[in-house]
Design an enzyme around this catalytic site. Structure first.
Site, PDB file in Angstrom:
ATOM      1  N   ASP A  67       0.803  -1.221   0.000  1.00  0.00           N
ATOM      2  CA  ASP A  67       0.000   0.000   0.000  1.00  0.00           C
ATOM      3  C   ASP A  67       0.841   1.278   0.000  1.00  0.00           C
ATOM      4  O   ASP A  67       2.063   1.241   0.193  1.00  0.00           O
ATOM      5  CB  ASP A  67      -0.981  -0.008   1.194  1.00  0.00           C
ATOM      6  CG  ASP A  67      -0.353  -0.532   2.478  1.00  0.00           C
ATOM      7  OD1 ASP A  67       0.884  -0.571   2.569  1.00  0.00           O
ATOM      8  OD2 ASP A  67      -1.100  -0.904   3.389  1.00  0.00           O
ATOM      9  N   ASN A 136      -7.800  -3.982  14.409  1.00  0.00           N
ATOM     10  CA  ASN A 136      -9.184  -4.323  14.046  1.00  0.00           C
ATOM     11  C   ASN A 136      -9.223  -5.450  13.001  1.00  0.00           C
ATOM     12  O   ASN A 136     -10.255  -5.705  12.408  1.00  0.00           O
ATOM     13  CB  ASN A 136      -9.926  -3.082  13.521  1.00  0.00           C
ATOM     14  CG  ASN A 136      -9.259  -2.507  12.271  1.00  0.00           C
ATOM     15  OD1 ASN A 136      -8.277  -3.045  11.777  1.00  0.00           O
ATOM     16  ND2 ASN A 136      -9.810  -1.415  11.767  1.00  0.00           N
ATOM     17  N   HIS A 138      -7.363  -5.503  10.200  1.00  0.00           N
ATOM     18  CA  HIS A 138      -7.077  -5.098   8.824  1.00  0.00           C
ATOM     19  C   HIS A 138      -5.758  -5.680   8.315  1.00  0.00           C
ATOM     20  O   HIS A 138      -4.841  -5.941   9.087  1.00  0.00           O
ATOM     21  CB  HIS A 138      -7.132  -3.572   8.649  1.00  0.00           C
ATOM     22  CG  HIS A 138      -6.001  -2.800   9.245  1.00  0.00           C
ATOM     23  ND1 HIS A 138      -6.193  -1.703  10.046  1.00  0.00           N
ATOM     24  CD2 HIS A 138      -4.663  -2.923   9.152  1.00  0.00           C
ATOM     25  CE1 HIS A 138      -5.013  -1.201  10.403  1.00  0.00           C
ATOM     26  NE2 HIS A 138      -4.070  -1.929   9.872  1.00  0.00           N
ATOM     27  N   GLU A 143      -9.909  -2.409   5.550  1.00  0.00           N
ATOM     28  CA  GLU A 143     -10.514  -2.264   6.869  1.00  0.00           C
ATOM     29  C   GLU A 143     -11.730  -3.202   6.982  1.00  0.00           C
ATOM     30  O   GLU A 143     -12.173  -3.763   5.976  1.00  0.00           O
ATOM     31  CB  GLU A 143     -10.957  -0.804   7.069  1.00  0.00           C
ATOM     32  CG  GLU A 143      -9.811   0.203   7.070  1.00  0.00           C
ATOM     33  CD  GLU A 143      -8.874   0.090   8.281  1.00  0.00           C
ATOM     34  OE1 GLU A 143      -9.183  -0.639   9.231  1.00  0.00           O
ATOM     35  OE2 GLU A 143      -7.814   0.739   8.244  1.00  0.00           O
TER      36      GLU A 143
END
Ligand code: F6R
Length: 241
Positions: A67, A136, A138, A143
């Site tokens: 990313d 979380n 990800h 997400e």
């Protein structure tokens, strides 16, 4: 799935670097999928150390990163390209022509995501993809509640991510609002996945991802469906497995 429970961060880093270097030694022109964040820094340090000792040669290695922030150029010290250069690319004999990070300066998201997907495809796919794990669940910038079949795409960063990142910038306005990320579909096509996790604050999410239901609410849970996952963590992160 293979799990390596290591004593601490340093041992986790050594084991992950062992696995990546085995890949480079067995296939000198392999495609490494790479990640940024705090977890892989020790792994990159080990790879650099072994390169300096003469045990590793990156001259034919190709890389693709997960990313990049949209709107940041490679010379911005918050860009993921900058991070990779600082921790790995600038310290080993990798040919920078073989290094691929999404181009944060391409304003046309559709064009950049199509180019990146095509690049991964042209390289023949990723031999081993290194992943960190978000609190979380990800992976990359995927997400919770991202569809499992997404390819490289542009994401809007959540308020909490923008808030968390603002300390690295002169003002909140300078914090990127979007990022380019490989999708879960792209990540799942890697031949092997190497996930690294460290610290007690990751224990709950590791348990959810690998022992809980496979659900888009926990993006990393999709890895339960991948045929070749290696999980390397320290005792604290793996304590609930
Ligand atoms: C990094 C990335 C992120 C991180 C994750 C964990 O390229 O895509 O998904 O892997 O946020 O970050 P750390 O390692 O800082 O806990």
């Amino acid at each position: 799935m293979r799990i390596y429970k290591m004593k601490d961060y340093s041992e986790m880093s050594r084991k992950a670097a062992n696995i990546l270097s085995a890949q480079v030694i067995l296939k000198p022109d392999c495609v490494l999928g790479l990640a940024t964040g705090s977890t892989p820094i020790g792994t990159y340090e080990k790879l650099v150390e072994w390169y300096e000792k003469g045990d590793l040669d990156f001259s034919e290695v190709k890389t693709v990163n997960l990313d990049e922030y949209k709107g940041l150029d490679a010379s911005n010290d918050q860009s993921y390209y900058y991070f990779m250069h600082k921790h790995l690319f600038g310290k080993v004999n990798i040919d920078l022509k073989n290094v691929n990070v999404p181009n944060g300066m391409e304003p046309d998201a559709e064009k950049e995501c199509a180019r990146y997907e095509e690049k991964v495809c042209q390289l023949g796919g990723v031999d081993i993809q290194l992943l960190g794990l978000g609190h979380n669940g990800h992976i990359g910038f995927n997400e919770p509640n991202t569809e499992f079949d997404r390819r490289t795409h542009c994401v809007d960063l959540t308020k909490s991510t923008i808030e968390a990142n603002k300390r690295f910038f002169a003002s909140e306005e300078e914090v990127p609002r979007q990022a380019y990320t490989m999708g879960i579909g792209t990540i799942m096509q890697a031949k092997k996945i190497l996930m690294i996790v460290s610290g007690k604050d990751k224990a709950e999410i590791v348990k959810k991802a690998f022992c809980g239901p496979i659900t888009p609410e926990v993006p990393a849970s999709v890895l339960q469906l991948h045929p070749e996952v290696i999980l390397v963590g320290d005792e604290e992160a793996l304590r609930l497995l």
